[in-house]
Scaffold this motif. Structure first.
Motif, PDB file in Angstrom:
ATOM      1  N   PRO A 197       0.811  -1.226   0.000  1.00 39.82           N
ATOM      2  CA  PRO A 197       0.000   0.000   0.000  1.00 39.82           C
ATOM      3  C   PRO A 197       0.840   1.269   0.000  1.00 39.82           C
ATOM      4  N   ALA A 198       2.076   1.192   0.533  1.00 39.41           N
ATOM      5  CA  ALA A 198       2.910   2.393   0.611  1.00 39.41           C
ATOM      6  C   ALA A 198       3.894   2.503  -0.545  1.00 39.41           C
ATOM      7  N   MET A 199       3.898   1.524  -1.449  1.00 35.79           N
ATOM      8  CA  MET A 199       4.863   1.561  -2.557  1.00 35.79           C
ATOM      9  C   MET A 199       4.384   2.513  -3.636  1.00 35.79           C
ATOM     10  N   PRO A 200       5.321   3.269  -4.260  1.00 34.72           N
ATOM     11  CA  PRO A 200       4.895   4.159  -5.342  1.00 34.72           C
ATOM     12  C   PRO A 200       4.402   3.348  -6.541  1.00 34.72           C
ATOM     13  N   PRO A 201       3.151   3.570  -6.989  1.00 36.15           N
ATOM     14  CA  PRO A 201       2.622   2.791  -8.121  1.00 36.15           C
ATOM     15  C   PRO A 201       3.473   2.931  -9.376  1.00 36.15           C
ATOM     16  N   PHE A 208       6.140  -5.054 -12.295  1.00 34.67           N
ATOM     17  CA  PHE A 208       5.188  -6.123 -12.590  1.00 34.67           C
ATOM     18  C   PHE A 208       5.305  -6.561 -14.049  1.00 34.67           C
ATOM     19  N   LEU A 209       5.355  -5.577 -14.963  1.00 35.80           N
ATOM     20  CA  LEU A 209       5.414  -5.936 -16.386  1.00 35.80           C
ATOM     21  C   LEU A 209       6.715  -6.659 -16.720  1.00 35.80           C
ATOM     22  N   LEU A 262      -0.117  -6.669  -6.155  1.00 31.16           N
ATOM     23  CA  LEU A 262      -0.689  -5.577  -6.955  1.00 31.16           C
ATOM     24  C   LEU A 262      -2.057  -5.143  -6.477  1.00 31.16           C
ATOM     25  N   SER A 263      -2.840  -6.120  -5.933  1.00 35.03           N
ATOM     26  CA  SER A 263      -4.186  -5.750  -5.504  1.00 35.03           C
ATOM     27  C   SER A 263      -4.135  -4.801  -4.308  1.00 35.03           C
ATOM     28  N   GLY A 267      -4.867   1.867  -6.880  1.00 32.55           N
ATOM     29  CA  GLY A 267      -5.131   2.152  -8.282  1.00 32.55           C
ATOM     30  C   GLY A 267      -4.479   1.203  -9.265  1.00 32.55           C
ATOM     31  N   SER A 268      -4.117  -0.005  -8.838  1.00 34.85           N
ATOM     32  CA  SER A 268      -3.551  -0.933  -9.817  1.00 34.85           C
ATOM     33  C   SER A 268      -4.141  -2.317  -9.612  1.00 34.85           C
TER      34      SER A 268
END
Lengths: 489, 224
Positions: A197-201, A208-209, A262-263, A267-268
């Motif tokens: 939750p605190a990681m920069p998206p 992830f990609l 990711l969930s 916003g991702s």
């Protein structure tokens, strides 16, 4: 201690069978070691069912529901493949001119150890090393026959999956960076989920990609699948069972873990990516299955199809879908290893891998014909195979989520896959015998009836494949539930 | 003891040269040139890790510098020379799918896109300046390596491209995670020589069984 033992048994066996007095007994020793590993893996499952997760080796090894599922599947297929190898290699040794079978069992054991290490590693960076080792330790098993085709397959396998691993490494490092920014110290799955939750998206997305593409290469997701049908058709059959049955699942395991991470990032969501890559893989693989000319290659494409189905199921995002995905991983490991064991019987009987050269198998080798047909029916999802039950659950979960289009495509492609495999299988079994004088001589070897150990491996695999299709034992249901939870948390 | 900012400027300079060596491997016609460029590039990677290690006073990075120096500039070149037949290194013109000017142009475009994408991505974040240099350059080198791998048909050239891509990832890694656990560094240090050895031995087997190392010309396995 238990988790460390799971890794130590195959590693030690690999060293023991290198030494000359034990080399003669390598086949039997490997079988014993794999039986012991399977027993330890079952104990780990038992412990996980009791407490949710176990750890060992001062926190360096962990095992939760998903890890336990992969460990026990790897151990099971490794055991049956070891049993199968015994007869398969002895038959090979009596026909091969330049016999270099000596490296087979040491490599077999250490390869199994590396696959078991992937779900057990607590630190994600070390998990990357373990996954990369699965490629390196099996490259020579893929090229074992030393034919031009086998060497070509081994080369593509080693180079492309390593390139994938390097791409994924950048993703892993960026994830670690994100974990540090979020204030967590260790780099385990639990810390990663806590940090999410605190990681920069903006960091999580490229990571992830990169991992999806990098390890997706190893899983065989379309369009990074090109090496897979080569490697999985040219390796010796027991190795194919390991590669196709469980090795791809160990790589998929890492991608599935990311779903939970990711969930939690604001916003991702990984779901849509999983669904797109899943549908693409299922579609392309089933269409390519129509035109294959090699029956082992046909099963290799079916692996691409099934990896797509599992990825898609997790992408659906519901609890039921994740349970069904875990079920599908189990069913696929059993059914696919059965298929390659059956395919190996045809290779032993006819020395031939081309579909066109195998006609009238029912008369020429009834045992091979029956097991091949049974395998084809099991992998395409005919009851009572467990694949039927798991695919049905996935379709139901998709409908429950309102994903009608995805479910429609999935059902269509599963039907195409069924038609393709059954068309080839029935022609091979019942078709009119071709004049073998016209066809070039088999490039491997051929002779006689199926070895007893190969038949034993087929029977051992068939039992859970059918039992899990007919009913859901409480232990299995518990494990699948835990595995599904680990993917979603 | 030189100032931190001086160390970081030298590191940025090394980063530029690092990128140039990667471009050099795309442009090189001779296998031996590629081989030497890889060794120089690894030296630069090691130097960057050492400079960053001094600037940030991180013992981890100094360890990475030492491990890189030992494995990539000594052990790996030695392994490659040992496992692969000398004949292969005398190849004067590496067989390529595309000609060199075209591939150089495509490679530049690819590296540029990767570079710009990551610079944009980091733009909105409070990131230390050295990460802003190293991560995009590492990504560009990763892409250059991957591209070279796909256009070259020669086994050793493909392996060198793989090692160049790997250098790129490590170059990004030293700036973004200067404190990976020691055991992970050690494991990575073992992993790279192992895959050099495995792929080198595979090349040797292919050379002895098929009489060529032109792996790009092996096309028995494909869809009809």
């Amino acid at each position: 201690m238990l988790l460390a033992a799971i890794l130590l048994v195959p590693v030690c066996t690999s060293l023991v069978v290198l030494v000359s007095p034990f080399r003669r007994w390598a086949g039997w020793l490997t079988m014993l070691a794999m039986a012991a590993t399977l027993a330890l893996a079952a104990a780990a499952v038992q412990a996980t069912l009791g407490s949710g997760a176990v750890s060992g080796a001062a926190g360096w090894l962990v095992c939760d529901g998903l890890g336990a599922l992969i460990v026990v599947l790897v151990a099971f297929v490794a055991f049956t493949a070891a049993v199968y190898s015994n007869g398969y290699l002895r038959r090979r040794a009596s026909h091969a001119q330049n016999d270099d079978g000596g490296s087979y069992y040491p490599l077999f054991n250490i390869f199994v150890a590396s696959m078991l290490a992937v779900p057990l590693m607590a630190n994600v960076a070390l998990l990357w090393v373990a996954l990369e080792l699965t490629t390196l330790l099996s490259a020579f098993l893929v090229g074992f026959e030393s034919t031009p085709e086998a060497l070509e397959a081994a080369w593509k396998y080693a180079i492309l999956t390593t390139l994938g691993a390097i791409i994924a490494l950048l993703g892993v490092l960026i994830l670690y960076w994100g974990t540090r920014i979020a204030g967590e110290q260790a780099f385990t799955w639990n810390e990663l989920i806590a940090a999410a939750p605190a990681m920069p998206p903006t960091l999580v997305w490229p990571a992830f990609l990169l991992i999806l593409i990098g390890f997706g290469t190893k899983v065989g997701l379309v369009p990074m699948h090109t090496w897979l049908p080569d490697a999985h058709s040219q390796a010796p059959s027991p190795i194919c069972a390991l590669l196709s049955g469980v090795e791809v699942s160990t790589a998929l395991y890492v991608i599935l873990r990311l779903f939970a991470v990711l969930s939690r990032v604001p916003g991702s969501e990984a779901g849509p990516w999983f669904i797109v890559f899943g549908v693409l893989s299922v579609g392309v693989a089933t269409i390519l299955m129509v035109q294959v000319r090699d029956y082992k290659r046909m099963f290799a494409f079916s692996t691409v199809e099934h990896m797509g189905i599992i990825l898609l199921a997790v992408g659906l995002g519901s609890v039921d879908a994740r349970f069904a995905a875990a079920y599908q991983i189990t069913a696929h490991a059993l059914a696919k290893s059965f298929c390659f064991f059956a395919a190996g019987l045809i290779v032993l009987a006819l020395g031939e891998q081309r579909i066109a050269a195998v006609r009238g198998l029912g008369r020429r080798s009834p045992v091979a014909a029956v097991s091949f047909l049974a395998g084809a029916l099991a992998i395409t999802g005919m009851p009572p195979s467990a694949v039927f039950a798991s695919e049905l659950l996935i379709l139901k979960a998709g409908l429950a989520r309102g994903q009608y289009l995805v479910v429609g495509f999935l059902a269509l492609f599963i039907v195409i896959g069924f038609a393709a495999i059954m068309r080839h299988a029935t022609r091979m079994t019942f078709g009119k015998e071709v004049d073998m004088a016209e066809a070039p001589v088999g490039r491997l070897w051929s002779a006689g009836a199926a070895p007893a150990s190969c038949l034993t491996a087929l029977v051992i695999t068939a039992i859970p494949l059918v039992v899990f299709g007919l009913c859901m034992p409480a232990g299995l249901a518990g494990l699948l539930n835990l595995a599904g939870t680990a993917m979603g948390r | 003891m030189p100032s931190t900012s001086l160390l970081l400027s030298i590191e940025a300079l090394a980063a530029g040269v690092f990128l140039l060596t990667a471009l050099g491997t795309v442009a090189a016609r001779q296998l031996l040139t590629c081989f030497h460029l890889f060794v120089w590039q690894s030296l630069l990677l090691s130097a960057s890790a050492a400079l960053l290690g001094l600037a940030l006073s991180s013992p981890h990075l100094l360890a990475v510098a030492a491990i890189t120096l030992a494995t990539k500039t000594m052990l790996i070149p030695w392994l490659l020379r040992k496992t692969v037949h000398d004949e292969v290194y005398r190849i004067r013109e590496i067989d390529q799918v595309l000609n060199i000017p075209t591939s150089l142009l495509l490679a530049l475009a690819l590296a540029g896109v990767g570079y710009v994408f990551f610079v944009e991505m980091l733009g909105g974040m409070a990131v230390p300046a050295y990460a802003l240099v190293n991560l995009p350059i590492g990504v560009a080198v990763l892409l250059l390596g991957a591209f070279t791998l796909t256009v070259r048909r020669e086994a050793v050239a493909q392996l060198l491209a793989l090692l160049v891509a790997e250098n790129g990832v490590f170059f990004a890694g030293i700036a973004i995670v200067p404190n990976l656990p020691a055991i992970a560094e050690l494991a990575a240090a073992v992993d790279v020589p192992v895959y050099t050895l495995v792929v080198g031995l595979l090349t040797r087997r292919i050379h002895s069984e098929l009489g060529t190392t032109m792996v790009g010309r092996l096309t028995a396995l494909r869809e009809d």
